[in-house]
Design a protein around this motif. Structure first.
Motif, PDB file in Angstrom:
ATOM      1  N   VAL A 227       7.551   5.624  28.531  1.00 33.85           N
ATOM      2  CA  VAL A 227       7.448   4.920  27.258  1.00 33.85           C
ATOM      3  C   VAL A 227       8.236   3.631  27.411  1.00 33.85           C
ATOM      4  CG1 VAL A 227       8.078   4.882  24.814  1.00 33.85           C
ATOM      5  CG2 VAL A 227       7.159   6.979  25.815  1.00 33.85           C
ATOM      6  N   TYR A 228       7.623   2.521  27.038  1.00 36.22           N
ATOM      7  CA  TYR A 228       8.314   1.222  27.046  1.00 36.22           C
ATOM      8  C   TYR A 228       8.540   0.792  25.608  1.00 36.22           C
ATOM      9  CZ  TYR A 228       8.743  -3.874  26.994  1.00 36.22           C
ATOM     10  OH  TYR A 228       9.152  -5.162  26.723  1.00 36.22           O
ATOM     11  N   VAL A 229       9.809   0.622  25.228  1.00 44.04           N
ATOM     12  CA  VAL A 229      10.159   0.157  23.889  1.00 44.04           C
ATOM     13  C   VAL A 229      10.329  -1.356  23.952  1.00 44.04           C
ATOM     14  CG1 VAL A 229      11.802   0.315  21.991  1.00 44.04           C
ATOM     15  CG2 VAL A 229      11.262   2.357  23.334  1.00 44.04           C
ATOM     16  N   ASP A 230       9.375  -2.046  23.380  1.00 49.28           N
ATOM     17  CA  ASP A 230       9.311  -3.501  23.433  1.00 49.28           C
ATOM     18  C   ASP A 230      10.329  -4.132  22.472  1.00 49.28           C
ATOM     19  OD1 ASP A 230       8.030  -5.938  24.305  1.00 49.28           O
ATOM     20  OD2 ASP A 230       7.047  -6.023  22.351  1.00 49.28           O
ATOM     21  N   LYS A 231      10.582  -5.409  22.662  1.00 49.79           N
ATOM     22  CA  LYS A 231      11.535  -6.108  21.791  1.00 49.79           C
ATOM     23  C   LYS A 231      11.033  -6.171  20.346  1.00 49.79           C
ATOM     24  CE  LYS A 231       9.734 -10.736  22.886  1.00 49.79           C
ATOM     25  NZ  LYS A 231      10.078 -12.096  23.375  1.00 49.79           N
ATOM     26  N   ASP A 232       9.738  -6.044  20.164  1.00 48.10           N
ATOM     27  CA  ASP A 232       9.159  -6.080  18.814  1.00 48.10           C
ATOM     28  C   ASP A 232       8.817  -4.681  18.294  1.00 48.10           C
ATOM     29  OD1 ASP A 232       8.985  -8.996  18.352  1.00 48.10           O
ATOM     30  OD2 ASP A 232       7.666  -8.935  20.104  1.00 48.10           O
ATOM     31  N   ALA A 233       9.535  -3.677  18.775  1.00 48.36           N
ATOM     32  CA  ALA A 233       9.291  -2.300  18.333  1.00 48.36           C
ATOM     33  C   ALA A 233       9.977  -2.019  17.005  1.00 48.36           C
ATOM     34  CB  ALA A 233       9.799  -1.318  19.391  1.00 48.36           C
ATOM     35  N   ASP A 234       9.408  -1.090  16.262  1.00 44.77           N
ATOM     36  CA  ASP A 234      10.060  -0.509  15.087  1.00 44.77           C
ATOM     37  C   ASP A 234      11.009   0.563  15.621  1.00 44.77           C
ATOM     38  OD1 ASP A 234      10.527   1.553  13.066  1.00 44.77           O
ATOM     39  OD2 ASP A 234       9.061   0.510  11.826  1.00 44.77           O
ATOM     40  N   ILE A 235      12.304   0.380  15.447  1.00 47.59           N
ATOM     41  CA  ILE A 235      13.301   1.247  16.081  1.00 47.59           C
ATOM     42  C   ILE A 235      13.196   2.689  15.602  1.00 47.59           C
ATOM     43  CG2 ILE A 235      15.783   1.740  16.168  1.00 47.59           C
ATOM     44  CD1 ILE A 235      16.247  -1.219  16.549  1.00 47.59           C
ATOM     45  N   LYS A 236      13.020   2.884  14.324  1.00 45.82           N
ATOM     46  CA  LYS A 236      12.902   4.249  13.792  1.00 45.82           C
ATOM     47  C   LYS A 236      11.671   4.939  14.370  1.00 45.82           C
ATOM     48  CE  LYS A 236      12.714   6.857   9.461  1.00 45.82           C
ATOM     49  NZ  LYS A 236      12.661   6.760   7.967  1.00 45.82           N
ATOM     50  N   THR A 341       5.471  -1.014  20.115  1.00 51.53           N
ATOM     51  CA  THR A 341       5.581  -2.403  19.687  1.00 51.53           C
ATOM     52  C   THR A 341       4.763  -2.629  18.428  1.00 51.53           C
ATOM     53  OG1 THR A 341       5.353  -4.728  20.387  1.00 51.53           O
ATOM     54  CG2 THR A 341       3.619  -3.200  21.090  1.00 51.53           C
ATOM     55  N   GLU A 342       5.197  -3.575  17.620  1.00 45.21           N
ATOM     56  CA  GLU A 342       4.425  -3.975  16.442  1.00 45.21           C
ATOM     57  C   GLU A 342       3.596  -5.219  16.738  1.00 45.21           C
ATOM     58  OE1 GLU A 342       4.441  -1.992  13.575  1.00 45.21           O
ATOM     59  OE2 GLU A 342       5.482  -0.765  15.070  1.00 45.21           O
ATOM     60  N   LYS A 343       3.692  -5.698  17.966  1.00 47.67           N
ATOM     61  CA  LYS A 343       2.976  -6.908  18.363  1.00 47.67           C
ATOM     62  C   LYS A 343       1.738  -6.521  19.169  1.00 47.67           C
ATOM     63  CE  LYS A 343       3.993 -11.488  20.258  1.00 47.67           C
ATOM     64  NZ  LYS A 343       5.034 -12.323  20.910  1.00 47.67           N
ATOM     65  N   ASN A 344       0.574  -6.714  18.581  1.00 44.40           N
ATOM     66  CA  ASN A 344      -0.667  -6.269  19.225  1.00 44.40           C
ATOM     67  C   ASN A 344      -0.982  -7.011  20.517  1.00 44.40           C
ATOM     68  OD1 ASN A 344      -1.163  -4.304  17.296  1.00 44.40           O
ATOM     69  ND2 ASN A 344      -2.368  -5.669  15.997  1.00 44.40           N
ATOM     70  N   THR A 345      -0.542  -8.259  20.638  1.00 44.81           N
ATOM     71  CA  THR A 345      -0.798  -8.990  21.881  1.00 44.81           C
ATOM     72  C   THR A 345      -0.024  -8.348  23.035  1.00 44.81           C
ATOM     73  OG1 THR A 345       0.962 -10.559  21.273  1.00 44.81           O
ATOM     74  CG2 THR A 345      -1.320 -11.192  20.772  1.00 44.81           C
ATOM     75  N   ALA A 346       1.189  -7.850  22.740  1.00 46.27           N
ATOM     76  CA  ALA A 346       1.975  -7.151  23.764  1.00 46.27           C
ATOM     77  C   ALA A 346       1.293  -5.847  24.150  1.00 46.27           C
ATOM     78  CB  ALA A 346       3.389  -6.885  23.265  1.00 46.27           C
ATOM     79  N   ALA A 347       0.763  -5.132  23.148  1.00 50.48           N
ATOM     80  CA  ALA A 347       0.060  -3.880  23.413  1.00 50.48           C
ATOM     81  C   ALA A 347      -1.185  -4.130  24.262  1.00 50.48           C
ATOM     82  CB  ALA A 347      -0.319  -3.200  22.098  1.00 50.48           C
ATOM     83  N   ASP A 348      -1.915  -5.190  23.952  1.00 52.28           N
ATOM     84  CA  ASP A 348      -3.112  -5.523  24.724  1.00 52.28           C
ATOM     85  C   ASP A 348      -2.752  -5.828  26.180  1.00 52.28           C
ATOM     86  OD1 ASP A 348      -4.696  -5.216  22.510  1.00 52.28           O
ATOM     87  OD2 ASP A 348      -4.806  -7.366  22.043  1.00 52.28           O
ATOM     88  N   VAL A 359      -3.358   4.976  28.369  1.00 53.18           N
ATOM     89  CA  VAL A 359      -2.405   3.939  27.944  1.00 53.18           C
ATOM     90  C   VAL A 359      -2.383   3.922  26.417  1.00 53.18           C
ATOM     91  CG1 VAL A 359      -2.358   2.448  29.973  1.00 53.18           C
ATOM     92  CG2 VAL A 359      -4.246   2.240  28.373  1.00 53.18           C
ATOM     93  N   TYR A 360      -1.193   4.068  25.843  1.00 50.86           N
ATOM     94  CA  TYR A 360      -1.054   4.284  24.407  1.00 50.86           C
ATOM     95  C   TYR A 360      -0.212   3.183  23.747  1.00 50.86           C
ATOM     96  CZ  TYR A 360      -2.354   9.241  25.286  1.00 50.86           C
ATOM     97  OH  TYR A 360      -2.981  10.405  25.642  1.00 50.86           O
ATOM     98  N   GLN A 361      -0.414   3.031  22.451  1.00 51.42           N
ATOM     99  CA  GLN A 361       0.458   2.192  21.629  1.00 51.42           C
ATOM    100  C   GLN A 361       0.980   3.015  20.468  1.00 51.42           C
ATOM    101  OE1 GLN A 361      -1.361  -1.136  19.584  1.00 51.42           O
ATOM    102  NE2 GLN A 361       0.594  -1.926  18.827  1.00 51.42           N
ATOM    103  N   ASN A 362       2.296   3.058  20.347  1.00 48.33           N
ATOM    104  CA  ASN A 362       2.964   3.669  19.187  1.00 48.33           C
ATOM    105  C   ASN A 362       2.598   5.135  18.948  1.00 48.33           C
ATOM    106  OD1 ASN A 362       4.188   1.211  18.781  1.00 48.33           O
ATOM    107  ND2 ASN A 362       2.813   0.560  17.143  1.00 48.33           N
ATOM    108  N   CYS A 363       2.508   5.921  20.007  1.00 44.25           N
ATOM    109  CA  CYS A 363       2.289   7.355  19.851  1.00 44.25           C
ATOM    110  C   CYS A 363       2.774   8.091  21.097  1.00 44.25           C
ATOM    111  CB  CYS A 363       0.827   7.683  19.554  1.00 44.25           C
ATOM    112  SG  CYS A 363      -0.353   6.981  20.712  1.00 44.25           S
ATOM    113  N   SER A 364       3.054   9.363  20.926  1.00 44.78           N
ATOM    114  CA  SER A 364       3.646  10.180  21.982  1.00 44.78           C
ATOM    115  C   SER A 364       2.689  10.402  23.150  1.00 44.78           C
ATOM    116  CB  SER A 364       4.062  11.534  21.397  1.00 44.78           C
ATOM    117  OG  SER A 364       4.449  12.433  22.392  1.00 44.78           O
TER     118      SER A 364
END
Length: 426
Positions: A227-236, A341-348, A359-364
């Motif tokens: 899991v990569y926690v990006d700088k634009d992630a929602d911490i909670k 991440t909350e930034k879709n360009t980073a997820a893409d 490859v996932y965004q914001n899920c386990s």
């Protein structure tokens, strides 16, 4: 003494009959198996208890014991999986292409079973049920070899499934169980009868199968998921995802093993995560930068390529998303990796460049599962790129054939220019 060549040939012979069975016969067999498992559950639990007792006496590792356990919860999951299989469309006899090559000459491409599938797995007796029922639904015969630690559970499950399947009119040798470990070396030589091998076990074991068999092999070795926690992630959100990916079930191949954290968010995120993981007694191993922020053990390069299957997590700080992607592609097993991440360009960017089956965004990462994908269940997860990738369900257990219908057509007429093709898809 078992003649494994004969066992494989018998399964091959049965596979031709299995491939022609109508959907209602295969579905009725699944219903009969589900009912029989429910009716015989106490005998199954008793056999499993004996296996568990022996495993503990032999001091087997806790992750192995976790996978070995077959209780009411596991049974209900299995029954739900069979019910889901029943609700899935028949994967066989689907027309994938109809093309007129010339007048009266028609090509049709249709799905069909692979044939005989040999699956070698460790520890998990529930895998025996998942594999056999998927093979039945997809019209394949199966030869199964489970780990010796689950010998009694595997045997009673096999007996129940075979008896119910025969009652439902499946062919005599639609399923076989190999109980002797020595049988593995014999089985992997049966390339004339077994069409596909799916090994589920350690990296060394899978590599051994690949190196010593002419049979095509599908599967994966390790499950080093990130899991990569990006700088634009929602911490909670990130803390919840990481905790679930690491601790929901640590003995699975889709469990998080290495966490990558962007340096800009690390000082805020890591203490919160540490408190979250402390409840589950997770041992954290961190890089030098991680150790400056939270108290943890030192992580070596070997840790970043290790599948722990335990309450252990490696953490590394990265300077940018590109560094995270490079780390995953170097140390990962191409199984399942996630960006928070909350930034879709980073997820893409992450999803395009990370070379993994999932490859996932914001899920386990724990969502990497055939049942959770709606496949009913899975025979395993493939990290290869040919035929099937990711959780292998029904679609991964079928292939196709071409049927050509003519009326006295011969190639000489086309080679000599007397006739010409006019391809038309219908």
């Amino acid at each position: 003494m078992i003649n494994y060549n004969e066992l494989a040939r018998s399964a091959k012979s049965a596979s031709f009959k299995m491939a022609t069975l109508k959907e209602d016969i295969r579905n009725n067999a699944l219903k009969a198996i589900s009912k029989a498992l429910q009716e015989n559950k106490e005998a199954i639990f008793k056999a499993n208890s004996e296996d568990l007792g022996k495993a503990k006496a032999d001091n087997l590792a806790q992750p192995v014991i976790n996978r070995l356990k077959f209780d009411e919860h596991k049974l209900q999951d299995i029954l739900s999986g069979i019910d889901s299989l029943l609700g899935l469309a028949d994967p066989l006899f689907k027309q994938l292409l109809q093309r007129e090559l010339d007048e009266g000459l028609t090509l049709i491409k249709t799905t069909c079973p692979i044939g005989v599938i040999g699956v070698i797995f460790e520890s998990r007796p529930d895998a025996l049920i998942q594999i056999s029922t998927l093979c039945i639904k997809s019209g394949n015969c199966s030869i199964l070899k489970g780990g010796s630690e689950a010998a009694k559970t595997n045997k009673i499950l096999f007996d129940i499934i075979k008896s119910a399947g025969l009652t439902a009119e499946l062919p005599e040798n639609f399923i076989a169980l190999v109980e002797n470990r020595a049988g593995i070396d014999e089985l992997i030589k049966c390339h004339e009868s077994i069409d596909l091998l799916i090994p589920r076990g350690s990296n060394a074991f899978v590599q051994y199968i690949m190196a010593n068999s002419k049979i095509p092999v599908m599967g994966h070795a390790d499950g080093v998921c990130h899991v990569y926690v990006d700088k634009d992630a929602d911490i909670k959100k990130a803390a919840l995802i990481v905790a679930d990916a690491k601790t929901q079930y640590v003995a699975a191949c889709n469990t998080l093993e290495t966490l990558l954290v962007h340096k800009d968010i690390a000082e805020e995120f890591l203490p919160i995560l540490q408190n979250t993981l402390k409840v589950k007694n997770v041992l954290i191993k961190g890089c030098n930068e991680t150790q400056k922020i939270i108290k943890c053990e030192s992580a070596s390069e070997e840790d970043f390529e290790t599948e722990y299957l335990d309450y252990i997590l490696s953490i590394k700080l990265v300077n940018c998303i590109e560094e995270a992607i490079d780390h995953i592609n170097k140390y990962g097993s191409h199984h399942t990796d996630c960006i928070v991440t909350e930034k879709n360009t980073a997820a893409d960017q992450f999803m395009s460049y990370v070379d993994s089956a999932g490859v996932y965004q914001n899920c386990s990462t724990r969502f990497a599962d055939g049942f959770r994908y709606g496949f009913g269940a899975e025979v395993g997860i493939s990290t290869g790129k040919l035929h099937a990738r990711g959780p292998v369900g029904l679609e991964g257990l079928v292939t196709y054939k071409y049927k050509l219908f003519g009326n006295g057509h011969i190639v000489a007429d086309y080679a000599e220019g007397k006739k010409s093709f006019h391809f038309k898809d219908k």
